[in-house]
Motif scaffolding. Structure first.
Motif, PDB file in Angstrom:
ATOM      1  N   LEU A 238      60.474  67.379   6.464  1.00  0.00           N
ATOM      2  CA  LEU A 238      61.527  66.671   7.195  1.00  0.00           C
ATOM      3  C   LEU A 238      62.373  67.640   8.016  1.00  0.00           C
ATOM      4  N   GLU A 239      62.654  68.806   7.458  1.00  0.00           N
ATOM      5  CA  GLU A 239      63.412  69.813   8.204  1.00  0.00           C
ATOM      6  C   GLU A 239      62.621  70.303   9.414  1.00  0.00           C
ATOM      7  N   ALA A 240      61.309  70.447   9.251  1.00  0.00           N
ATOM      8  CA  ALA A 240      60.478  70.892  10.373  1.00  0.00           C
ATOM      9  C   ALA A 240      60.463  69.854  11.494  1.00  0.00           C
ATOM     10  N   VAL A 241      60.402  68.573  11.137  1.00  0.00           N
ATOM     11  CA  VAL A 241      60.395  67.517  12.156  1.00  0.00           C
ATOM     12  C   VAL A 241      61.760  67.428  12.844  1.00  0.00           C
ATOM     13  N   THR A 242      62.836  67.624  12.089  1.00  0.00           N
ATOM     14  CA  THR A 242      64.175  67.613  12.684  1.00  0.00           C
ATOM     15  C   THR A 242      64.336  68.749  13.686  1.00  0.00           C
ATOM     16  N   LEU A 243      63.831  69.927  13.342  1.00  0.00           N
ATOM     17  CA  LEU A 243      63.873  71.056  14.271  1.00  0.00           C
ATOM     18  C   LEU A 243      63.025  70.776  15.504  1.00  0.00           C
ATOM     19  N   LEU A 244      61.902  70.103  15.311  1.00  0.00           N
ATOM     20  CA  LEU A 244      61.052  69.722  16.446  1.00  0.00           C
ATOM     21  C   LEU A 244      61.819  68.818  17.411  1.00  0.00           C
ATOM     22  N   ALA A 245      62.593  67.873  16.872  1.00  0.00           N
ATOM     23  CA  ALA A 245      63.366  66.966  17.724  1.00  0.00           C
ATOM     24  C   ALA A 245      64.399  67.736  18.545  1.00  0.00           C
ATOM     25  N   ARG A 246      65.082  68.679  17.917  1.00  0.00           N
ATOM     26  CA  ARG A 246      66.080  69.469  18.650  1.00  0.00           C
ATOM     27  C   ARG A 246      65.424  70.269  19.770  1.00  0.00           C
ATOM     28  N   THR A 247      64.273  70.843  19.472  1.00  0.00           N
ATOM     29  CA  THR A 247      63.568  71.621  20.489  1.00  0.00           C
ATOM     30  C   THR A 247      63.116  70.739  21.640  1.00  0.00           C
ATOM     31  N   ALA A 248      62.647  69.537  21.329  1.00  0.00           N
ATOM     32  CA  ALA A 248      62.194  68.625  22.379  1.00  0.00           C
ATOM     33  C   ALA A 248      63.348  68.192  23.277  1.00  0.00           C
ATOM     34  N   TRP A 249      64.517  67.920  22.696  1.00  0.00           N
ATOM     35  CA  TRP A 249      65.678  67.556  23.517  1.00  0.00           C
ATOM     36  C   TRP A 249      66.087  68.717  24.420  1.00  0.00           C
ATOM     37  N   ARG A 250      65.958  69.936  23.905  1.00  0.00           N
ATOM     38  CA  ARG A 250      66.390  71.099  24.679  1.00  0.00           C
ATOM     39  C   ARG A 250      65.363  71.521  25.729  1.00  0.00           C
TER      40      ARG A 250
ATOM     41  N   LEU B 192      54.120  70.062  16.456  1.00  0.00           N
ATOM     42  CA  LEU B 192      53.757  70.678  15.183  1.00  0.00           C
ATOM     43  C   LEU B 192      52.290  70.365  14.913  1.00  0.00           C
ATOM     44  N   ASP B 193      51.514  71.394  14.619  1.00  0.00           N
ATOM     45  CA  ASP B 193      50.080  71.188  14.405  1.00  0.00           C
ATOM     46  C   ASP B 193      49.780  70.458  13.105  1.00  0.00           C
ATOM     47  N   LYS B 194      50.618  70.679  12.078  1.00  0.00           N
ATOM     48  CA  LYS B 194      50.317  70.070  10.784  1.00  0.00           C
ATOM     49  C   LYS B 194      51.591  69.909   9.977  1.00  0.00           C
ATOM     50  N   VAL B 195      51.860  68.674   9.569  1.00  0.00           N
ATOM     51  CA  VAL B 195      53.007  68.365   8.716  1.00  0.00           C
ATOM     52  C   VAL B 195      52.491  67.551   7.536  1.00  0.00           C
ATOM     53  N   ALA B 196      52.867  67.956   6.342  1.00  0.00           N
ATOM     54  CA  ALA B 196      52.377  67.284   5.135  1.00  0.00           C
ATOM     55  C   ALA B 196      53.090  65.956   4.938  1.00  0.00           C
ATOM     56  N   GLY B 197      52.300  64.892   4.772  1.00  0.00           N
ATOM     57  CA  GLY B 197      52.856  63.583   4.467  1.00  0.00           C
ATOM     58  C   GLY B 197      52.910  63.353   2.975  1.00  0.00           C
ATOM     59  N   LEU B 198      53.390  62.176   2.581  1.00  0.00           N
ATOM     60  CA  LEU B 198      53.516  61.867   1.163  1.00  0.00           C
ATOM     61  C   LEU B 198      52.228  61.315   0.576  1.00  0.00           C
TER      62      LEU B 198
ATOM     63  N   ILE C 170      52.206  66.230  14.996  1.00  0.00           N
ATOM     64  CA  ILE C 170      53.343  65.529  15.600  1.00  0.00           C
ATOM     65  C   ILE C 170      53.771  66.233  16.885  1.00  0.00           C
ATOM     66  N   SER C 171      54.042  65.437  17.912  1.00  0.00           N
ATOM     67  CA  SER C 171      54.604  65.958  19.157  1.00  0.00           C
ATOM     68  C   SER C 171      55.702  65.019  19.634  1.00  0.00           C
ATOM     69  N   ALA C 172      56.660  65.574  20.365  1.00  0.00           N
ATOM     70  CA  ALA C 172      57.757  64.784  20.928  1.00  0.00           C
ATOM     71  C   ALA C 172      57.983  65.238  22.360  1.00  0.00           C
ATOM     72  N   GLN C 173      58.189  64.275  23.259  1.00  0.00           N
ATOM     73  CA  GLN C 173      58.386  64.577  24.677  1.00  0.00           C
ATOM     74  C   GLN C 173      59.573  63.787  25.207  1.00  0.00           C
ATOM     75  N   ARG C 174      60.446  64.476  25.932  1.00  0.00           N
ATOM     76  CA  ARG C 174      61.611  63.826  26.516  1.00  0.00           C
ATOM     77  C   ARG C 174      61.183  62.985  27.715  1.00  0.00           C
TER      78      ARG C 174
ATOM     79  N   ASP D  92      66.810  60.377  28.419  1.00  0.00           N
ATOM     80  CA  ASP D  92      67.588  59.954  27.259  1.00  0.00           C
ATOM     81  C   ASP D  92      66.733  59.330  26.160  1.00  0.00           C
ATOM     82  N   HIS D  93      65.417  59.546  26.206  1.00  0.00           N
ATOM     83  CA  HIS D  93      64.524  59.037  25.166  1.00  0.00           C
ATOM     84  C   HIS D  93      63.509  60.116  24.783  1.00  0.00           C
ATOM     85  N   LEU D  94      63.005  60.004  23.563  1.00  0.00           N
ATOM     86  CA  LEU D  94      61.914  60.860  23.097  1.00  0.00           C
ATOM     87  C   LEU D  94      60.709  59.983  22.772  1.00  0.00           C
ATOM     88  N   ILE D  95      59.552  60.399  23.258  1.00  0.00           N
ATOM     89  CA  ILE D  95      58.301  59.729  22.912  1.00  0.00           C
ATOM     90  C   ILE D  95      57.632  60.549  21.812  1.00  0.00           C
TER      91      ILE D  95
END
Length: 294
Positions: free
Chosen positions: A109-121, A127-133, A140-144, A150-153
């Motif tokens: 969750l911390e890695a995904v939160t950091l990804l969101a901040r980087t995408a906004w900036r 992220l190539d690999k994030v462990a799910g439950l 996961i990827s995010a694009q402004r 004002d949105h992230l995809i």
């Protein structure tokens, strides 16, 4: 329209006849014309429907556009509120999970939160690999995006984990177990409580005198004994048997590092190795056994 014009001319003529002044008549005509033009303009503006230069977004069209097989997609705003998502995202995370607040463990969750901040900036991040439950990891990827950025995809692609082999289902009674027995290694699979789940034919013969005996459900240690020097023997063979080296191999999946759950699950592969088998053994017969193998 012609009627109004005629009435205006007649009114101007009557006004001139009464005042004998062209200035008064012309002023009347001009004033009446301006008033009439204003009324006509207001009537036209009221008749035409108002158009919005920035119509409200039709998110149903967006949802149809992002519906893709094998890719979970969601769109969030600056407040991290989810404005739309496709079916795979909703099926995987639910309607209340808006990225980056996904149902992951703390580190993920911390890695995904950091990804969101980087995408906004920076405009995008991945992220190539994030462990799910569950049994899947996620890429996961995010694009402004948006008119005002004002949105992230969010795009999430599941990465299926390779399920490890059923380590508790080793066929010890087959060729593998017989091969080990021929080399002086007897094998058994036990639960965490030491209850036998499977044995090799060699183990069954030395422990019970019958290579066809399964010994399932019996205590593993009941077929062994130790002497005053803590050497281990098969109880049936007594002191005349060969001392054994006992090796407990935990049945742990190397991919997940997790042992099978439950008291009845196989947790250990027990290896009983004749002391004279290995080269360099401290038992008296080790040298002869080693020479024979060389």
């Amino acid at each position: 329209m012609l009627g109004l014009g005629g009435a205006l001319v007649v009114s101007a003529a009557v006004l001139f006849a009464a005042t004998q002044s062209w200035l008064v008549a012309i002023t009347f005509v001009l004033g009446a014309g301006v008033l009439l033009g204003g009324v006509m303009l207001l009537d036209r503006m009221r008749a035409e429907p108002a158009t919005d230069s920035n119509p409200a977004s039709d998110w149903s069209v967006t949802v149809a556009a992002i519906e893709r097989t094998g890719e979970a997609i969601a769109i969030t705003d600056r407040a991290n509120r989810m404005v739309c998502a496709n079916n795979l995202f909703l099926d995987s995370f639910g309607v209340s999970a808006a990225p980056p607040a996904l149902p992951f463990e703390r580190d993920a969750l911390e890695a995904v939160t950091l990804l969101a901040r980087t995408a906004w900036r920076d405009g995008s991040a991945a992220l190539d690999k994030v462990a799910g439950l569950d049994d899947s990891d996620w890429q996961i990827s995010a694009q402004r995006a948006g008119r005002g950025d004002d949105h992230l995809i969010w795009r999430l692609r599941p990465i299926a984990r390779e399920s490890g082999a059923d380590l508790g289902a080793l066929d010890l009674a087959g060729p593998f177990g017989k091969m080990l027995s021929r080399a002086g290694i007897e094998t058994a699979i036990t639960t965490a409580d030491g209850v036998i789940r499977a044995v090799s034919t060699g183990f069954a013969e030395r422990a019970a005198g019958d290579d066809r005996a399964t010994l399932v459900g019996q205590d593993f240690v009941s077929f062994l004994r130790s002497d005053e020097r803590d050497r281990i023997f098969f109880a049936r063979e007594g002191r005349g048997g060969t001392p054994q080296t006992l090796v407990d191999v935990p049945l742990v999946d190397p991919e997940t590092r997790a042992a099978p759950a439950g008291p009845d699950e196989a947790t250990s592969l027990m290896l009983l190795i004749d002391s004279g088998v290995g080269i360099g053994s401290g038992w008296d017969g080790a040298a002869q056994a080693g020479v024979a193998q060389l």
